[in-house]
Scaffold this active site. Structure first.
Site, short mmCIF file in Angstrom:
data_model
loop_
_atom_site.label_atom_id
_atom_site.label_comp_id
_atom_site.label_asym_id
_atom_site.label_seq_id
_atom_site.Cartn_x
_atom_site.Cartn_y
_atom_site.Cartn_z
N LYS A 163 38.82 32.15 66.24
CA LYS A 163 40.33 32.62 66.85
C LYS A 163 40.94 33.36 66.45
CE LYS A 163 40.08 28.72 68.70
NZ LYS A 163 39.46 28.35 70.14
N TYR B 284 36.83 27.81 62.00
CA TYR B 284 38.07 27.72 63.48
C TYR B 284 38.84 28.49 62.87
CZ TYR B 284 40.23 25.80 67.04
OH TYR B 284 41.33 25.67 68.08
N ASP C 247 25.60 26.40 78.37
CA ASP C 247 25.71 26.10 76.87
C ASP C 247 26.01 27.44 76.55
OD1 ASP C 247 25.63 25.73 74.23
OD2 ASP C 247 23.76 24.39 74.44
N1 NAP Z 1 42.57 20.91 71.57
C1 NAP Z 1 44.09 20.93 70.58
O1 NAP Z 1 44.96 20.69 70.25
C2 NAP Z 1 43.46 22.93 70.97
C3 NAP Z 1 44.47 23.41 70.53
C4 NAP Z 1 44.27 24.60 69.55
C5 NAP Z 1 43.48 25.66 71.28
N2 NAP Z 1 42.10 25.01 71.41
C6 NAP Z 1 41.30 25.55 72.14
O2 NAP Z 1 41.51 24.83 73.26
C7 NAP Z 1 39.99 24.60 73.63
C8 NAP Z 1 40.15 23.81 74.63
O3 NAP Z 1 39.77 22.67 73.59
P1 NAP Z 1 40.47 21.00 74.51
O4 NAP Z 1 41.41 20.62 73.53
O5 NAP Z 1 40.20 21.04 75.81
O6 NAP Z 1 38.41 20.50 74.08
P2 NAP Z 1 36.99 20.15 74.62
O7 NAP Z 1 38.60 18.45 75.42
O8 NAP Z 1 37.19 18.94 73.12
O9 NAP Z 1 37.03 20.30 75.63
C9 NAP Z 1 36.09 21.44 75.19
C10 NAP Z 1 35.17 21.98 76.25
O10 NAP Z 1 34.76 22.95 75.91
C11 NAP Z 1 33.23 23.06 76.59
N3 NAP Z 1 32.13 23.31 75.50
C12 NAP Z 1 32.29 23.08 73.75
N4 NAP Z 1 31.18 23.80 73.31
C13 NAP Z 1 30.66 24.36 74.10
C14 NAP Z 1 29.13 24.85 74.37
N5 NAP Z 1 28.09 25.03 73.57
N6 NAP Z 1 28.96 25.35 75.89
C15 NAP Z 1 29.85 25.20 76.99
N7 NAP Z 1 30.99 24.51 77.28
C16 NAP Z 1 31.44 24.32 75.51
C17 NAP Z 1 33.30 21.30 76.27
O11 NAP Z 1 32.28 20.85 77.49
P3 NAP Z 1 30.87 20.05 77.22
O12 NAP Z 1 31.19 19.18 75.50
O13 NAP Z 1 30.73 19.41 78.69
O14 NAP Z 1 29.61 21.83 76.59
C18 NAP Z 1 34.30 21.26 76.80
O15 NAP Z 1 34.36 21.58 78.21
C19 NAP Z 1 39.52 24.77 72.89
O16 NAP Z 1 38.58 26.47 72.67
C20 NAP Z 1 39.81 24.60 72.12
O17 NAP Z 1 39.83 25.64 70.64
C21 NAP Z 1 42.54 23.41 71.00
#
Ligand code: NAP
Length: 268
Positions: free
Chosen positions: A166, A162, A65
């Protein structure tokens, strides 16, 4: 693909139990990498490892975590214990829930949670990753941090916490790139637009509620705002992640790479 870009390289991905992290873990393993899959959800993480094993790839799940300093240190210790080193770190985790509010309405505990997970924890991960790389000696290392166009291109309304977090990730990636270039460590950040993952759908639910429209209406509006007309698939993001962490990107450091289907091209 016949050429394996990550043969015998060790890749650690905090935040790889779903979405972009999961797709990237699988893609790294397909290209010969030994991958540490990590996150809080053990069952999800183990499923990623199991999928990698189906094509005889190499991966291990380590629960962490990232809100815990101890877990982050343990994750890096375990990476070295299991695979002996680290070559690539993709700090992909992020927090998007509880973030939609006008600045005057943001709750202090939400502000702190976003800063802690989306910003401070990236710094803590880099701290241990860089120390490990320095101990290994000058090399060909890559660190990639997940950012967002909301942080790269100025503040976005209604998701200020957020965006602030970032922006911090971008800034620290650039600082680290300059400090450690001489040690063979490249550091970049990935400024994402909209990726079709769990996180974005949770965020869109909150945002639709905030605007008083349905999620379907919001989805349609979002797609209209993207020149390519749709969100990126996790695999499309993983393709960029692998490129930036590979030797093919050997001259790219200190960069915020935008991956947004053209959305920010009017402004940036
Ligand atoms: N989706 C978008 O449109 C978007 C756009 C711009 C940037 N991003 C960035 O891309 C990255 C990946 O996001 P995603 O879209 O792939 O979302 P996602 O599917 O929700 O994945 C998020 C990941 O972060 C992990 N996580 C969250 N809180 C955590 C914690 N406290 N400790 C350890 N792991 C944690 C989750 O694992 P667990 O829940 O198992 O802990 C999961 O593996 C993020 O940084 C997000 O801000 C996403």
């Amino acid at each position: 693909m016949s050429r394996k870009r990550f043969l015998d390289k060790v890749i650690v991905i905090p935040g790889s139990t779903s979405g972009v992290g999961k797709a990237s873990a699988i893609a790294f393993a397909k290209e010969g990498g030994r991958v540490i899959v990590s996150g809080r959800r053990e069952e999800h993480g183990q499923k990623v490892v199991d999928e990698i094993k189906t094509f005889s790839g190499e991966a291990t799940f380590v629960r962490a975590d990232v809100s815990s300093h101890e877990d982050i240190k343990n994750l890096m210790d375990k990476t070295v214990e299991i695979y002996g080193r680290v070559d690539v770190a993709f700090n992909n985790f992020g927090k998007h829930d509880d973030g939609v509010a006008l600045i005057a309405d943001v709750k202090e505990e939400h502000f702190d949670a976003h800063m802690n997970i989306s910003m401070k924890s990236v710094w803590l991960c880099m701290k241990y990753q860089i120390k490990t790389m320095l101990k290994q000696g000058k090399g060909d290392y890559a660190i990639l941090n997940s950012s967002s166009i909301s942080g790269v291109g100025g503040g976005w309304p209604f998701i200020s916490v957020y965006s602030i977090a970032k922006s911090g990730v971008d800034s620290m990636s650039k600082s680290a790139a300059q400090e450690y270039a001489q040690n063979g460590i490249r550091v970049n950040s990935l400024g994402g637009g909209f990726f079709d993952t769990e996180m974005i759908h949770t965020y869109f639910e909150e945002l639709a509620q905030f605007y008083g429209i349905t999620k379907e209406q919001l989805d349609a509006e979002i797609n209209k705002s993207i020149p390519l007309g749709r969100m990126a698939t996790p695999q499309e993001v993983a393709n960029t992640v692998l490129f930036l962490c590979s030797g093919e990107a050997s001259y790219i450091t200190g960069a915020s790479i935008i991956l947004d289907g053209g959305m920010s091209s009017k402004y940036l």
